[in-house]
Design a protein around this motif. Structure first.
Motif, PDB file in Angstrom:
ATOM      1  N   ALA A 188       2.571  40.762  21.499  1.00 48.41           N
ATOM      2  CA  ALA A 188       2.645  39.365  21.938  1.00 48.41           C
ATOM      3  C   ALA A 188       2.919  38.494  20.718  1.00 48.41           C
ATOM      4  CB  ALA A 188       1.334  38.953  22.605  1.00 48.41           C
ATOM      5  N   MET A 189       4.000  37.746  20.757  1.00 53.85           N
ATOM      6  CA  MET A 189       4.445  37.020  19.576  1.00 53.85           C
ATOM      7  C   MET A 189       3.934  35.590  19.506  1.00 53.85           C
ATOM      8  SD  MET A 189       5.597  39.498  18.121  1.00 53.85           S
ATOM      9  CE  MET A 189       5.575  38.506  16.631  1.00 53.85           C
ATOM     10  N   ASP A 190       2.887  35.305  20.297  1.00 59.58           N
ATOM     11  CA  ASP A 190       2.172  34.034  20.142  1.00 59.58           C
ATOM     12  C   ASP A 190       0.768  34.295  19.601  1.00 59.58           C
ATOM     13  OD1 ASP A 190       1.211  35.290  22.396  1.00 59.58           O
ATOM     14  OD2 ASP A 190       1.388  33.543  23.713  1.00 59.58           O
ATOM     15  N   TRP A 191       0.488  35.542  19.178  1.00 56.32           N
ATOM     16  CA  TRP A 191      -0.812  35.914  18.613  1.00 56.32           C
ATOM     17  C   TRP A 191      -0.690  35.939  17.110  1.00 56.32           C
ATOM     18  CZ3 TRP A 191      -3.489  41.049  17.528  1.00 56.32           C
ATOM     19  CH2 TRP A 191      -4.885  40.875  17.497  1.00 56.32           C
ATOM     20  N   GLU A 192      -1.539  35.187  16.410  1.00 55.03           N
ATOM     21  CA  GLU A 192      -1.398  34.979  14.969  1.00 55.03           C
ATOM     22  C   GLU A 192      -1.327  36.276  14.159  1.00 55.03           C
ATOM     23  OE1 GLU A 192      -0.669  33.196  11.497  1.00 55.03           O
ATOM     24  OE2 GLU A 192      -0.694  32.182  13.452  1.00 55.03           O
ATOM     25  N   PRO A 193      -2.157  37.289  14.433  1.00 56.98           N
ATOM     26  CA  PRO A 193      -2.023  38.532  13.650  1.00 56.98           C
ATOM     27  C   PRO A 193      -0.644  39.175  13.766  1.00 56.98           C
ATOM     28  CG  PRO A 193      -4.155  38.494  14.729  1.00 56.98           C
ATOM     29  CD  PRO A 193      -3.388  37.321  15.269  1.00 56.98           C
TER      30      PRO A 193
ATOM     31  N   ARG B 185     -10.631  37.547   8.370  1.00 56.97           N
ATOM     32  CA  ARG B 185      -9.362  37.866   7.707  1.00 56.97           C
ATOM     33  C   ARG B 185      -8.418  36.665   7.704  1.00 56.97           C
ATOM     34  NH1 ARG B 185      -9.252  43.862  10.446  1.00 56.97           N
ATOM     35  NH2 ARG B 185     -10.351  44.930   8.770  1.00 56.97           N
ATOM     36  N   HIS B 186      -8.452  35.876   8.794  1.00 60.03           N
ATOM     37  CA  HIS B 186      -7.675  34.631   8.805  1.00 60.03           C
ATOM     38  C   HIS B 186      -8.107  33.733   7.652  1.00 60.03           C
ATOM     39  CE1 HIS B 186      -5.168  34.909  12.271  1.00 60.03           C
ATOM     40  NE2 HIS B 186      -6.140  34.948  13.156  1.00 60.03           N
ATOM     41  N   ALA B 187      -9.428  33.539   7.536  1.00 55.41           N
ATOM     42  CA  ALA B 187      -9.954  32.635   6.514  1.00 55.41           C
ATOM     43  C   ALA B 187      -9.615  33.113   5.106  1.00 55.41           C
ATOM     44  CB  ALA B 187     -11.470  32.498   6.671  1.00 55.41           C
TER      45      ALA B 187
ATOM     46  N   VAL C 230       9.924  42.821  19.638  1.00 47.47           N
ATOM     47  CA  VAL C 230       9.846  42.816  21.100  1.00 47.47           C
ATOM     48  C   VAL C 230       8.500  42.237  21.525  1.00 47.47           C
ATOM     49  CG1 VAL C 230       9.908  44.228  23.188  1.00 47.47           C
ATOM     50  CG2 VAL C 230      11.315  44.861  21.206  1.00 47.47           C
ATOM     51  N   GLY C 231       8.528  41.123  22.250  1.00 48.26           N
ATOM     52  CA  GLY C 231       7.267  40.553  22.723  1.00 48.26           C
ATOM     53  C   GLY C 231       7.437  39.143  23.232  1.00 48.26           C
ATOM     54  N   ARG C 232       6.558  38.776  24.129  1.00 44.19           N
ATOM     55  CA  ARG C 232       6.652  37.481  24.813  1.00 44.19           C
ATOM     56  C   ARG C 232       6.280  36.312  23.895  1.00 44.19           C
ATOM     57  NH1 ARG C 232       1.238  36.053  26.525  1.00 44.19           N
ATOM     58  NH2 ARG C 232      -0.168  37.812  26.167  1.00 44.19           N
ATOM     59  N   ASN C 233       6.749  35.137  24.277  1.00 40.91           N
ATOM     60  CA  ASN C 233       6.387  33.853  23.661  1.00 40.91           C
ATOM     61  C   ASN C 233       6.522  33.820  22.138  1.00 40.91           C
ATOM     62  OD1 ASN C 233       5.672  33.091  26.272  1.00 40.91           O
ATOM     63  ND2 ASN C 233       3.515  33.579  25.984  1.00 40.91           N
ATOM     64  N   PRO C 234       7.684  34.202  21.598  1.00 39.75           N
ATOM     65  CA  PRO C 234       7.821  34.141  20.139  1.00 39.75           C
ATOM     66  C   PRO C 234       7.738  32.702  19.635  1.00 39.75           C
ATOM     67  CG  PRO C 234       9.950  34.584  21.177  1.00 39.75           C
ATOM     68  CD  PRO C 234       8.920  34.685  22.257  1.00 39.75           C
ATOM     69  N   GLU C 235       6.826  32.454  18.724  1.00 42.51           N
ATOM     70  CA  GLU C 235       6.669  31.118  18.158  1.00 42.51           C
ATOM     71  C   GLU C 235       7.834  30.801  17.223  1.00 42.51           C
ATOM     72  OE1 GLU C 235       3.042  29.694  16.765  1.00 42.51           O
ATOM     73  OE2 GLU C 235       2.040  30.015  18.683  1.00 42.51           O
ATOM     74  N   ARG C 236       7.934  29.546  16.807  1.00 45.96           N
ATOM     75  CA  ARG C 236       9.065  29.125  15.977  1.00 45.96           C
ATOM     76  C   ARG C 236       9.164  29.946  14.702  1.00 45.96           C
ATOM     77  NH1 ARG C 236       8.457  22.529  16.215  1.00 45.96           N
ATOM     78  NH2 ARG C 236       8.711  22.298  18.485  1.00 45.96           N
ATOM     79  N   ARG C 237       8.010  30.264  14.092  1.00 45.40           N
ATOM     80  CA  ARG C 237       8.022  31.047  12.850  1.00 45.40           C
ATOM     81  C   ARG C 237       8.662  32.414  13.086  1.00 45.40           C
ATOM     82  NH1 ARG C 237       1.865  30.672  12.345  1.00 45.40           N
ATOM     83  NH2 ARG C 237       2.043  32.380  10.831  1.00 45.40           N
ATOM     84  N   VAL C 238       8.484  32.963  14.293  1.00 44.78           N
ATOM     85  CA  VAL C 238       9.085  34.251  14.625  1.00 44.78           C
ATOM     86  C   VAL C 238      10.572  34.068  14.926  1.00 44.78           C
ATOM     87  CG1 VAL C 238       9.035  36.220  16.215  1.00 44.78           C
ATOM     88  CG2 VAL C 238       6.892  35.134  15.502  1.00 44.78           C
ATOM     89  N   GLN C 239      10.904  33.050  15.691  1.00 45.50           N
ATOM     90  CA  GLN C 239      12.300  32.803  16.046  1.00 45.50           C
ATOM     91  C   GLN C 239      13.166  32.594  14.802  1.00 45.50           C
ATOM     92  OE1 GLN C 239      12.439  29.579  18.884  1.00 45.50           O
ATOM     93  NE2 GLN C 239      10.915  30.529  20.211  1.00 45.50           N
ATOM     94  N   ARG C 240      12.585  31.967  13.766  1.00 44.17           N
ATOM     95  CA  ARG C 240      13.335  31.699  12.539  1.00 44.17           C
ATOM     96  C   ARG C 240      13.673  32.982  11.773  1.00 44.17           C
ATOM     97  NH1 ARG C 240      10.047  26.784  11.957  1.00 44.17           N
ATOM     98  NH2 ARG C 240       8.534  27.940  10.720  1.00 44.17           N
ATOM     99  N   LEU C 241      13.011  34.071  12.108  1.00 47.11           N
ATOM    100  CA  LEU C 241      13.274  35.337  11.422  1.00 47.11           C
ATOM    101  C   LEU C 241      14.565  35.997  11.903  1.00 47.11           C
ATOM    102  CD1 LEU C 241       9.672  36.856  11.539  1.00 47.11           C
ATOM    103  CD2 LEU C 241      10.780  35.809   9.559  1.00 47.11           C
ATOM    104  N   ALA C 242      15.052  35.602  13.080  1.00 44.87           N
ATOM    105  CA  ALA C 242      16.250  36.231  13.653  1.00 44.87           C
ATOM    106  C   ALA C 242      17.451  36.043  12.737  1.00 44.87           C
ATOM    107  CB  ALA C 242      16.533  35.649  15.033  1.00 44.87           C
ATOM    108  N   GLY C 243      18.264  37.110  12.621  1.00 39.48           N
ATOM    109  CA  GLY C 243      19.448  37.060  11.775  1.00 39.48           C
ATOM    110  C   GLY C 243      20.347  38.247  12.033  1.00 39.48           C
TER     111      GLY C 243
END
Length: 423
Positions: A233-238, A148-150, A266-279
């Motif tokens: 978990a917000m460091d997991w690609e799915p 599914r990633h591919a 809600v979840g640990r280790n939010p990557e930058r792409r997730v952090q940028r969603l905050a508003g």
């Protein structure tokens, strides 16, 4: 039985869905059998972790491999070094000589009645000759996630990497499933996929469970804010893909009808792409002390996954807490849920948004879904689910027969579990 449970990575603190599944099943088995938990991890030696692990699993054995992947540069160099190997990088990076030697000694001594190889990243260290009856525990069909990633990756630099890793993972996973005498899947969907590689009788489904002592419903008549919650978990690609899709394609429709609505990730280790969603209307919490506190505040829990495999423990946890859940079909794949009764499924942005809006606007309908969800989840306590796992181990170890109907019989716990919902 004397059981060996081998797992890559630290299992404590328990955070991810796979860790929750492994921890709860192993703890239940340890209460009835002599279980040795074998944990190995990269990074620096961690005496505090080893001490805590032995408090949870007396007699646990821990190995620090010393491998380090703490920077992007190190991970990139390691990937390049392992690129010529047949095994995919998600597996080959866990190969460790010290772990292989320890497992080889145990198997040579035939020190256990049965062994549990906890997923593909542990399988890379198991000996070729399995002189102890061994079960491969498949938390998902990993090659499906990489497929599914591919298929969905749009970045031209990443796409060929995903395609290569998918090809490697498919070959490795198929060979590994064929190598082990028995496989435990977590869903009927996964069992069917792996049955294309081996005789279906060699694959048994042990469903996902939930901690009913921790996740309990609250059906008081209190009013809830229009809060929508995603947990993972917000460091997991799915999960990253899921919240990006939701925020860009679903959430604007919800806000256009209910401007005061809030979405909480809600979840640990939010990557930058997730952090940028905050508003203004979207909150990113990072790691939290207790997920249940956020579930209690939620009016609706969403699982907008487009990539995935195995089963989502978070759905059963939300349902056990008495929450209305909206999910994609992929998000709920493999779970014993029923669209229109205890969950709403939506596979396009319009349908997903409409489901959320309906539940937020109609508290009576939402309460119907909440009660149906809690009733369903009540049938999946870890105590019952572990009984099914125990049946498989007893059969593989030669302690229990396979009944004509294809169900394993033998242990009192197993017989009790077979009388429940798990089919």
């Amino acid at each position: 039985m004397k059981i060996l449970w081998a797992k890559a990575n630290k299992i404590l603190p328990v955070q991810s869905g796979g860790e929750l599944r492994s921890y709860n099943l192993a703890r239940q088995l340890a209460s009835r059998h002599e279980l040795t938990f074998f944990s190995y991890h990269d990074g620096a030696p961690d005496e505090a972790y080893e001490k805590t692990l032995r408090e949870h699993f007396p007699g646990a054995v821990c190995v620090c491999t010393g491998q380090r992947y703490d920077t992007a540069l190190r991970r990139g160099l390691d990937y390049a070094l392992r690129l010529p190997r047949q095994a995919p990088y998600a597996v080959s990076r866990f190969a460790a000589r010290a772990v292989q030697l320890q497992l080889k000694r145990w198997f040579a001594e035939q020190a256990f009645d049965v062994a549990v190889c906890d997923f593909l990243d542990a399988a890379v260290n198991f000996p070729k000759e399995l002189t102890i009856p061994t079960v491969l525990f498949q938390h998902n069909v990993e090659s499906e996630i990489w497929r599914r990633h591919a298929e969905q990756e749009t970045n031209p630099a990443r796409r060929p990497i995903y395609a290569l890793e998918f090809s490697k993972m498919l070959a490795y996973e198929k060979a590994t499933v064929q190598r082990f005498p028995h496989v435990i899947a977590v869903s009927e969907h996964d069992r069917k996929l792996m049955s294309a590689w081996v005789d279906p009788s060699r694959v048994t489904v042990v469903p996902t469970g939930v901690d009913l002592s921790q996740y309990q419903p609250d059906f008081s008549e209190r009013e809830l804010r229009p809060l929508v919650v995603f947990v993972g978990a917000m460091d997991w690609e799915p999960n990253i893909d899921a919240v990006e899709f939701f925020c860009k394609e679903v959430w604007p429709s919800v806000l256009s009808h209910i401007p005061q609505a809030k979405f909480r990730i809600v979840g640990r280790n939010p990557e930058r792409r997730v952090q940028r969603l905050a508003g203004n209307s979207i909150e990113v919490t990072g790691k939290v002390p207790a997920v249940i506190d956020h579930l209690r505040e939620a009016a609706v829990v969403v699982v907008p996954l487009r990539i995935g495999g195995g089963t989502r423990l978070k759905i059963y946890e939300a349902m056990a807490a008495g929450k209305a859940v909206v999910s994609t079909s992929v998000g709920a794949e493999g779970l014993d849920v029923h669209h229109g009764r205890d969950i709403i499924l939506g596979d396009n942005p319009k349908a997903f948004a409409e489901a959320i809006l309906t539940l937020l606007a109609d508290s009576g309908l939402r309460r119907q879904y909440e009660r149906a969800a809690a009733e369903l989840a009540a049938g999946y306590a870890w105590t019952a689910v572990s009984g099914r796992f125990e049946e498989v181990l007893e059969k593989v170890a030669g302690h229990a027969p396979l009944s004509p109907g294809g169900q394993y019989v033998g242990s009192p716990a197993g017989r009790a579990a077979s009388s429940g919902r798990m089919v």
